[in-house]
Design an enzyme around this catalytic site. Structure first.
Site, PDB file in Angstrom:
ATOM      1  N   ASP A  61     -24.565   6.253  33.967  1.00  0.00           N
ATOM      2  CA  ASP A  61     -23.923   5.899  32.703  1.00  0.00           C
ATOM      3  C   ASP A  61     -24.168   4.411  32.486  1.00  0.00           C
ATOM      4  O   ASP A  61     -23.560   3.569  33.153  1.00  0.00           O
ATOM      5  CB  ASP A  61     -22.422   6.196  32.782  1.00  0.00           C
ATOM      6  CG  ASP A  61     -21.660   5.737  31.545  1.00  0.00           C
ATOM      7  OD1 ASP A  61     -22.287   5.205  30.601  1.00  0.00           O
ATOM      8  OD2 ASP A  61     -20.422   5.893  31.526  1.00  0.00           O
ATOM      9  N   VAL A  62     -25.076   4.079  31.572  1.00  0.00           N
ATOM     10  CA  VAL A  62     -25.479   2.671  31.433  1.00  0.00           C
ATOM     11  C   VAL A  62     -24.365   1.789  30.895  1.00  0.00           C
ATOM     12  O   VAL A  62     -24.470   0.551  30.967  1.00  0.00           O
ATOM     13  CB  VAL A  62     -26.738   2.525  30.550  1.00  0.00           C
ATOM     14  CG1 VAL A  62     -27.925   3.231  31.178  1.00  0.00           C
ATOM     15  CG2 VAL A  62     -26.484   3.012  29.121  1.00  0.00           C
ATOM     16  N   ASN A  88     -33.882   2.423  26.608  1.00  0.00           N
ATOM     17  CA  ASN A  88     -33.920   3.436  25.559  1.00  0.00           C
ATOM     18  C   ASN A  88     -32.594   4.125  25.295  1.00  0.00           C
ATOM     19  O   ASN A  88     -32.372   4.640  24.199  1.00  0.00           O
ATOM     20  CB  ASN A  88     -34.976   4.483  25.948  1.00  0.00           C
ATOM     21  CG  ASN A  88     -34.926   5.710  25.082  1.00  0.00           C
ATOM     22  OD1 ASN A  88     -35.323   5.681  23.918  1.00  0.00           O
ATOM     23  ND2 ASN A  88     -34.454   6.812  25.639  1.00  0.00           N
ATOM     24  N   TYR A 156     -24.213   2.151  14.594  1.00  0.00           N
ATOM     25  CA  TYR A 156     -25.614   2.216  15.016  1.00  0.00           C
ATOM     26  C   TYR A 156     -26.387   1.023  14.454  1.00  0.00           C
ATOM     27  O   TYR A 156     -27.139   0.359  15.167  1.00  0.00           O
ATOM     28  CB  TYR A 156     -26.229   3.535  14.543  1.00  0.00           C
ATOM     29  CG  TYR A 156     -27.590   3.814  15.130  1.00  0.00           C
ATOM     30  CD1 TYR A 156     -27.720   4.234  16.447  1.00  0.00           C
ATOM     31  CD2 TYR A 156     -28.746   3.666  14.372  1.00  0.00           C
ATOM     32  CE1 TYR A 156     -28.962   4.494  16.998  1.00  0.00           C
ATOM     33  CE2 TYR A 156     -29.996   3.915  14.900  1.00  0.00           C
ATOM     34  CZ  TYR A 156     -30.104   4.340  16.217  1.00  0.00           C
ATOM     35  OH  TYR A 156     -31.338   4.590  16.760  1.00  0.00           O
ATOM     36  N   LYS A 160     -28.081  -1.967  16.708  1.00  0.00           N
ATOM     37  CA  LYS A 160     -29.538  -2.115  16.694  1.00  0.00           C
ATOM     38  C   LYS A 160     -29.955  -3.493  16.161  1.00  0.00           C
ATOM     39  O   LYS A 160     -30.953  -4.063  16.618  1.00  0.00           O
ATOM     40  CB  LYS A 160     -30.183  -0.992  15.889  1.00  0.00           C
ATOM     41  CG  LYS A 160     -30.073   0.367  16.591  1.00  0.00           C
ATOM     42  CD  LYS A 160     -30.718   0.345  17.978  1.00  0.00           C
ATOM     43  CE  LYS A 160     -30.717   1.695  18.644  1.00  0.00           C
ATOM     44  NZ  LYS A 160     -31.388   1.684  19.964  1.00  0.00           N
TER      45      LYS A 160
END
Length: 251
Positions: A61-62, A88, A156, A160
């Site tokens: 789990d990053v 990613n 999002y 980003k």
């Protein structure tokens, strides 16, 4: 593990991450596959075995600093070095207008899309600056949303856009250690996350329309090109997209 080139791909169990991991294995890399679902990572590793046993499955789990520390400890033990990180892992929050977005949905996107990328860059720096030969390459998966938002996608879009700043900061801080960092901004690559686009997605004018997609193979070829450069050359930013998707002129 044996091999000359060692990579880490996060979000390697599906979509773009899976395709990039397989392309790197085919290109001769030994690849650590990170993601939350072991079964999906094992499936990627199984597909990669037609090119040799060069995959290391590390469920991660990053968004968890402890889990990312364990991931990089395993890379040190198994590989001894790291030449490439493809950052990613990411999620879309539930579509909602800005004022209606739930805090937990916002936080989940920030934790995975942004904090997860930061933690993995930290881990990569700590290996790359101390290994011999020194240095390596980091490629962050940005998005068309790093440039232009979609409706009802504030978390999002914000994360980003932040990835672009993270890429620039890592490029600057990495110079002293021969670490090159670039970003690939991908638009409408066919994957599990973009399947809904065939049915129609909300546009800026309030209409809902299908959007064209492109094969993830084109993304894989672009990432392989970025990875193939010597460390004294870098693709800082690259955009690869479905030609007719609504990006230029979006809105």
């Amino acid at each position: 593990m044996n091999g000359d080139k060692f990579a880490l791909v996060t979000g390697a169990g599906s979509g773009i991450g899976k395709r990039i991991a397989l392309a790197l294995i085919e290109d001769g890399y030994t690849v650590a596959l990170a993601g939350r679902r072991r079964d999906a990572l094992e499936a990627t590793a199984q597909e990669g075995r037609r090119h040799g046993d060069r995959a290391l499955v590390v469920p991660t789990d990053v968004s968890s600093p402890e889990a990312v520390d364990r991931l990089f400890d395993e890379i040190r033990r198994s590989f001894g070095r790291l030449d490439l990180l493809f950052n990613n892992a990411g999620i879309f929050a539930r579509p909602a207008s800005l004022e209606d977005l739930d805090y937990q949905d916002w936080k989940a996107a920030v934790d995975i899309n942004l904090t997860g990328a930061f933690l993995c860059i930290q881990g990569a720096f700590r290996i790359m600056k101390t290994q011999s030969p020194q240095g390596g390459r980091i490629i962050n998966n940005g998005s068309i949303s790093a440039h232009a938002p979609r409706p009802h996608a504030v978390s999002y879009t914000a994360t980003k856009h932040a990835i672009t700043g993270l890429t620039k900061a890592a490029s600057l801080d990495g110079r002293a250690y021969n670490i090159a960092c670039g970003q690939i901004d991908i638009g409408n690559a066919a994957s599990e996350m973009t399947a809904v686009m065939n049915r129609g997605v909300l546009q800026a004018d309030g209409s809902t329309r299908p959007e064209p997609l492109m094969d993830t193979e084109h993304v894989a070829r672009a990432v392989l090109y970025m990875a193939s450069l010597p460390l004294d050359a870098n693709v800082q930013f690259m955009t690869v997209m479905a030609t007719k998707m609504p990006y230029i002129g979006r809105g």
